[in-house]
Design a protein around this motif. Structure first.
Motif, PDB file in Angstrom:
ATOM      1  N   THR A  32     -11.724  39.122  -0.310  1.00 57.56           N
ATOM      2  CA  THR A  32     -13.171  38.969  -0.500  1.00 57.56           C
ATOM      3  C   THR A  32     -13.463  37.906  -1.551  1.00 57.56           C
ATOM      4  O   THR A  32     -12.574  37.310  -2.128  1.00 57.56           O
ATOM      5  N   ILE A  33     -14.740  37.686  -1.812  1.00 55.40           N
ATOM      6  CA  ILE A  33     -15.316  36.768  -2.803  1.00 55.40           C
ATOM      7  C   ILE A  33     -15.136  35.310  -2.374  1.00 55.40           C
ATOM      8  O   ILE A  33     -14.128  34.674  -2.646  1.00 55.40           O
ATOM      9  N   HIS A  34     -16.151  34.823  -1.717  1.00 51.79           N
ATOM     10  CA  HIS A  34     -16.161  33.437  -1.233  1.00 51.79           C
ATOM     11  C   HIS A  34     -16.158  32.452  -2.392  1.00 51.79           C
ATOM     12  O   HIS A  34     -15.327  31.550  -2.449  1.00 51.79           O
ATOM     13  N   GLY A  35     -17.120  32.572  -3.300  1.00 57.32           N
ATOM     14  CA  GLY A  35     -17.235  31.627  -4.405  1.00 57.32           C
ATOM     15  C   GLY A  35     -17.826  32.280  -5.629  1.00 57.32           C
ATOM     16  O   GLY A  35     -18.104  33.494  -5.650  1.00 57.32           O
ATOM     17  N   PHE A  36     -18.037  31.469  -6.665  1.00 56.01           N
ATOM     18  CA  PHE A  36     -18.498  31.969  -7.959  1.00 56.01           C
ATOM     19  C   PHE A  36     -19.715  31.187  -8.440  1.00 56.01           C
ATOM     20  O   PHE A  36     -19.742  29.957  -8.331  1.00 56.01           O
ATOM     21  N   PRO A  37     -20.717  31.877  -9.003  1.00 52.85           N
ATOM     22  CA  PRO A  37     -21.928  31.197  -9.489  1.00 52.85           C
ATOM     23  C   PRO A  37     -21.790  30.608 -10.877  1.00 52.85           C
ATOM     24  O   PRO A  37     -22.645  29.841 -11.303  1.00 52.85           O
ATOM     25  N   GLY A  38     -20.735  30.955 -11.600  1.00 48.78           N
ATOM     26  CA  GLY A  38     -20.582  30.472 -12.965  1.00 48.78           C
ATOM     27  C   GLY A  38     -21.451  31.253 -13.941  1.00 48.78           C
ATOM     28  O   GLY A  38     -22.201  32.165 -13.559  1.00 48.78           O
ATOM     29  N   TYR A  39     -21.364  30.875 -15.214  1.00 50.93           N
ATOM     30  CA  TYR A  39     -22.055  31.595 -16.277  1.00 50.93           C
ATOM     31  C   TYR A  39     -22.826  30.622 -17.152  1.00 50.93           C
ATOM     32  O   TYR A  39     -22.328  29.541 -17.478  1.00 50.93           O
ATOM     33  N   TYR A  66      -9.888  37.614 -17.011  1.00 50.25           N
ATOM     34  CA  TYR A  66      -9.387  37.547 -15.637  1.00 50.25           C
ATOM     35  C   TYR A  66      -9.453  38.909 -14.965  1.00 50.25           C
ATOM     36  O   TYR A  66      -9.859  39.027 -13.795  1.00 50.25           O
ATOM     37  N   ALA A  67      -9.024  39.941 -15.687  1.00 51.64           N
ATOM     38  CA  ALA A  67      -9.029  41.286 -15.109  1.00 51.64           C
ATOM     39  C   ALA A  67     -10.444  41.718 -14.735  1.00 51.64           C
ATOM     40  O   ALA A  67     -10.662  42.325 -13.674  1.00 51.64           O
ATOM     41  N   GLN A  68     -11.422  41.399 -15.593  1.00 57.66           N
ATOM     42  CA  GLN A  68     -12.806  41.762 -15.288  1.00 57.66           C
ATOM     43  C   GLN A  68     -13.323  41.010 -14.071  1.00 57.66           C
ATOM     44  O   GLN A  68     -14.042  41.571 -13.240  1.00 57.66           O
ATOM     45  N   ILE A  69     -12.938  39.727 -13.939  1.00 58.87           N
ATOM     46  CA  ILE A  69     -13.345  38.957 -12.759  1.00 58.87           C
ATOM     47  C   ILE A  69     -12.752  39.580 -11.500  1.00 58.87           C
ATOM     48  O   ILE A  69     -13.461  39.832 -10.513  1.00 58.87           O
ATOM     49  N   LEU A  70     -11.465  39.844 -11.538  1.00 57.50           N
ATOM     50  CA  LEU A  70     -10.772  40.317 -10.334  1.00 57.50           C
ATOM     51  C   LEU A  70     -11.125  41.753  -9.983  1.00 57.50           C
ATOM     52  O   LEU A  70     -11.043  42.151  -8.817  1.00 57.50           O
ATOM     53  N   ASP A  71     -11.538  42.537 -10.987  1.00 64.80           N
ATOM     54  CA  ASP A  71     -11.921  43.924 -10.732  1.00 64.80           C
ATOM     55  C   ASP A  71     -13.429  44.106 -10.624  1.00 64.80           C
ATOM     56  O   ASP A  71     -13.908  45.228 -10.424  1.00 64.80           O
ATOM     57  N   ALA A 100     -18.476  40.253 -15.642  1.00 64.61           N
ATOM     58  CA  ALA A 100     -18.310  39.475 -14.407  1.00 64.61           C
ATOM     59  C   ALA A 100     -19.562  39.593 -13.545  1.00 64.61           C
ATOM     60  O   ALA A 100     -20.159  40.674 -13.451  1.00 64.61           O
ATOM     61  N   ASN A 101     -19.961  38.497 -12.915  1.00 62.73           N
ATOM     62  CA  ASN A 101     -21.171  38.513 -12.082  1.00 62.73           C
ATOM     63  C   ASN A 101     -20.849  38.499 -10.596  1.00 62.73           C
ATOM     64  O   ASN A 101     -21.708  38.195  -9.765  1.00 62.73           O
TER      65      ASN A 101
END
Length: 490
Positions: A167-174, A183-188, A193-194
């Protein structure tokens, strides 16, 4: 990044913004023959359609003004060398800082191409097996397989080719100043993480599904294998050896760099000037077209066994070989266009768009970067380069025959149309009919009494709708499998 029409632009009328533009060409002057080519590229962009019996001229200046694009930077590769590079417009609309060839843009998903080079260097050095389970190399975080993976393990090759079923096509950034996730928060998918968790959507190796989440896993693998921060590893092992001396994955970028400001599709600078991307491998590269052209050239020379600054000939060939489908290779897409095969990738970050193409043979290529949210201008510029440099079969516009429509029909179409918050007026000026929104207008080109197209909407087909009594009820837009109806309200 491979995207569909609906994810890029949703509705024709959301593509359009009127405005007054300008073009400022910066940097060195080239020999007269090359300057002539630059002018040819500027003065006849390659639109998606050609009208039978008519020549439509679209200049870079006009198209930048039309799309409210503040800055564009271009580099062209010919015979394994950068033939020219030039900046146009503003790096920042508020400070009136011009774009030069040194100006750095966010590369968006083009970051994945250089990430692929970095990961394959580890394979080349025997530190990573492309076909082994990624959890063999992940130390700081482990991928939690579930029933959707059906007992199959994800390989690094799956991650790089978007065949991991993730899953997760792309990221909107911050926004600058906001807390950045680990990294763990992004992946989990844990705050701050947004985006949601990166997990299996289906079994790996089954099919292509674009996943920036998968690329982020490869970023963690690089750090866990090397013991170095990702941006440091990439600088030492990929960017610096390739001569990409102005480029960096560091987030936030080092102070003092000539950074372009991100702008939205109305030409306004975004809050904080740009977003930060802790998902560096997927979207965090700051670079410019000249540096990306150096990457293209090194890839081409390595493929021919004439250079090995990072990867060998065999590893480069593997990187450019589609893994499961006919296009998605290891960090790049491979496409046949006319008589030539190209490796390519596009990129979209908040307020930035980019695209590159490099020929598999012959040493040709192009890079275009812009500080806008509007993607439409990028293929128009690339098509113009393809025309000027005679890339046979690359640019294949649709051929349309325009017909005259009786005033009695045209007058029935006039009025207001709406879908949600999108409101458009169809108006007549002289013999021409226009779609008008927010003070701007687009001309309607009729191919029958009811069907038309619009130059500013690539490959869109439009039809005025009628009821059983021949009363006009709306207009339908179709592009591929996407279809929208705006209903007539007045």
């Amino acid at each position: 990044m491979k995207t569909t029409f609906s994810t890029c632009c949703a509705l024709l009328f959301l593509l359009f913004y009127s405005g007054h533009g300008f073009v400022l060409a910066q940097d060195i002057q080239y020999a007269p023959d090359i300057e002539k080519k630059i002018k040819e590229v500027e003065n006849n962009l390659g639109l998606w359609v050609q009208i039978e019996g008519a020549k439509i001229e679209a200049t870079l200046q006009d198209r930048m003004a039309f799309h409210k694009v503040n800055g564009v930077s271009i580099a062209v590769v010919k015979n394994y060398k950068i033939e020219w590079a030039r900046g146009f417009g503003w790096a920042d609309i508020n400070t009136k800082q011009p774009v030069t060839t040194a100006t750095l843009f966010q590369a968006g998903s083009i970051s994945k191409s250089l990430n692929g080079v970095g990961v394959l260097k580890l394979v080349q050095e025997g530190k990573l097996d492309l076909s082994a389970d990624i959890n063999n190399y992940l130390k700081s975080w482990k991928f939690p397989y579930n029933e959707l993976s059906k007992g199959k393990k994800i390989s690094t090759a799956n991650l790089l080719s978007h065949t991991a079923g993730l899953t997760i096509h792309g990221f909107p950034g911050y926004e600058v100043g906001k807390p950045l996730p680990t990294y763990a928060q992004i992946l989990d998918g844990a705050k701050p993480a947004n985006t949601s968790a990166v997990r299996s959507a289906f079994e790996p190796g089954l099919k292509f599904q674009y996943s920036g989440g998968g690329t982020t896993i490869s970023q963690v693998m690089v750090e866990d294998i090397t013991g170095k921060p990702y941006d440091v590893y990439m600088w030492e092992n990929v960017l610096k050896p390739m001569g990409m001396l102005n480029s960096s994955y560091t987030q936030p970028p080092a102070s003092g760099k000539p950074l372009a400001t991100a702008h939205n599709n109305k030409g306004k600078a975004i809050k904080g000037n740009y977003h930060l991307y802790p998902e560096q491998a997927a979207a965090g590269l700051w670079t410019n077209p000249s540096d990306l052209a150096r990457y293209i050239i090194e890839t081409q020379l390595a493929l021919e066994g004439k250079s090995s600054k990072v990867l060998s000939k065999s590893m480069t060939k593997l990187r450019l070989t589609p893994f499961i489908d006919k296009s998605s290779a290891l960090g790049v897409f491979v496409d046949q266009k006319g008589e030539q095969t190209y490796f390519q990738h596009g990129g979209v970050d908040e307020g930035f768009v980019a695209q590159y193409y490099g020929s598999i043979e012959g040493g040709n290529g192009v890079v275009v970067m812009a500080n806008t949210a509007t993607t439409s201008i990028i293929p128009e510029i690339i098509n113009s380069v393809a025309k000027v440099y005679d890339w046979k079969g690359f640019y294949n516009p649709q051929q349309k025959k325009v017909v005259e429509v009786n005033d009695a029909f045209l007058n029935r179409y006039l009025g207001d149309y709406q879908l949600g918050d999108v409101k458009v007026s169809i108006k007549k000026e002289g013999k021409d009919v226009y779609a008008v929104q927010n003070g701007g207008k687009m001309k309607l080109y009729f191919t029958s009494d009811t069907d038309f197209f619009i130059l500013e909407v690539p490959r869109g087909e439009f039809t005025f709708l009628k009821d059983s009594e021949n009363k006009i009820t709306g207009v339908q837009q179709t592009q591929g499998s996407d279809s929208f109806k705006l209903m007539k309200v007045l």
